[in-house]
Design an enzyme around this catalytic site. Sequence first.
Site, PDB file in Angstrom:
ATOM      1  N   ARG A   1       0.724  -1.194  -0.164  1.00  0.00           N
ATOM      2  CA  ARG A   1      -0.133   0.166   0.112  1.00  0.00           C
ATOM      3  C   ARG A   1       0.909   1.333  -0.054  1.00  0.00           C
ATOM      4  NH1 ARG A   1      -4.696   1.062   4.396  1.00  0.00           N
ATOM      5  NH2 ARG A   1      -5.452   3.199   3.621  1.00  0.00           N
TER       6      ARG A   1
ATOM      7  N   GLU B   1      -5.473   0.729 -10.070  1.00  0.00           N
ATOM      8  CA  GLU B   1      -5.274   1.124  -8.566  1.00  0.00           C
ATOM      9  C   GLU B   1      -6.726   0.792  -7.777  1.00  0.00           C
ATOM     10  OE1 GLU B   1      -2.730   4.261  -6.031  1.00  0.00           O
ATOM     11  OE2 GLU B   1      -3.757   4.901  -7.660  1.00  0.00           O
TER      12      GLU B   1
ATOM     13  N   SER C   1       0.423   4.507   0.700  1.00  0.00           N
ATOM     14  CA  SER C   1       0.322   5.697   1.626  1.00  0.00           C
ATOM     15  C   SER C   1       0.842   4.914   2.994  1.00  0.00           C
ATOM     16  CB  SER C   1      -1.139   5.809   1.904  1.00  0.00           C
ATOM     17  OG  SER C   1      -1.857   4.628   2.373  1.00  0.00           O
TER      18      SER C   1
END
Length: 342
Positions: free
Chosen positions: A71, A284, A73
């Site tokens: 991931r 995404e 972030s």
Amino acid sequence: MIIDVHGHYTTAPAALGAWRELQIAGLQNPSQAPKASQLKISDDEIRETIETNQLKLMKQRGSDLTIFSPRASFMAHHIGDFETSSTWAAICNELCYRVSELFPDHFIPAAMLPQSPGVDPRTCIPELVKCVEQYGNVGINLNPDPSGGHWTSPPLSDRHWYPIYEKMVEYDIPAMIHVSTSCNACFHTTGAHYLNADTTAFMQCLTSDLFKDFPTLKFLIPHGGGAVPYHWGRFRGLAQELKKPLLEEHLLNNIFFDTCVYHQPGINLLTEVIPTRNILFASEMIGAVRGIDPQTGHYYDDTRRYIDATQNLTVEEKHMVYEGNARRVFTRLDTALKAKGL
């Protein structure tokens, strides 16, 4: 095949996030920092998170294979020091590898690097080597701003980054230029920081002669290239003023764009402006934009619909976007598929 070159493990079991919280808390009191061995995630937990999320949507939307990385972030390279990032990257990369082992027909891994602000990128090489040689990773994610929105690193054209580029060329693997969480209040992470970085990375390459030093280096700029396709005339004009070659010669042998653009006019623009050979299909999915578009009744990130509907691509060109370009840019992916007779 329909190959999605931009997937992240955004649905990882809750235990991963809980372990990360302990790791961050341990920065204040190292004696309480968790060990990597304390994180326990079973194969069944991984299966459940994938089967009810990414794999379910892939089947519904008609995609076959996803290049799968941690991931974005969660990379959060600005947190802690190199050891913090090294441990965290190893954990996240192993999880994506396990996904690829459990679902080998649908996922193939790409690695995050253990970057840390102010630390020599050379320190990332062991993790990169491990992921390629042991996990079969076909690409990496390279964060041009490990500081988290403060841009303290040199531009991508600087020799600072050359150790990573040298390894990329050796392995013939591309890098997706992907930032992580913004800790700068001026830049919303997914709405500003990501798109700013896409545009910035392209401009850093435009103003340099990086690809003269690395003629086979390959960058994938995500999210449709940020502002690049929309302002293609600006970039062409700036290159001209800087006495650079035409962009097709100067950059487009090395830079590619994905289709994480979440409305039909955006895809129409991308496919009209950027040469088809430089566009790779991506969604995404379950990422930055997860909702349903009230104008269409479909999920914003169901990007195959936009490719199918655009009038700017022939049947042959759509095949390039969906499969051909991915296999050409991600040569290790192509090798893996050919080994399976695909």
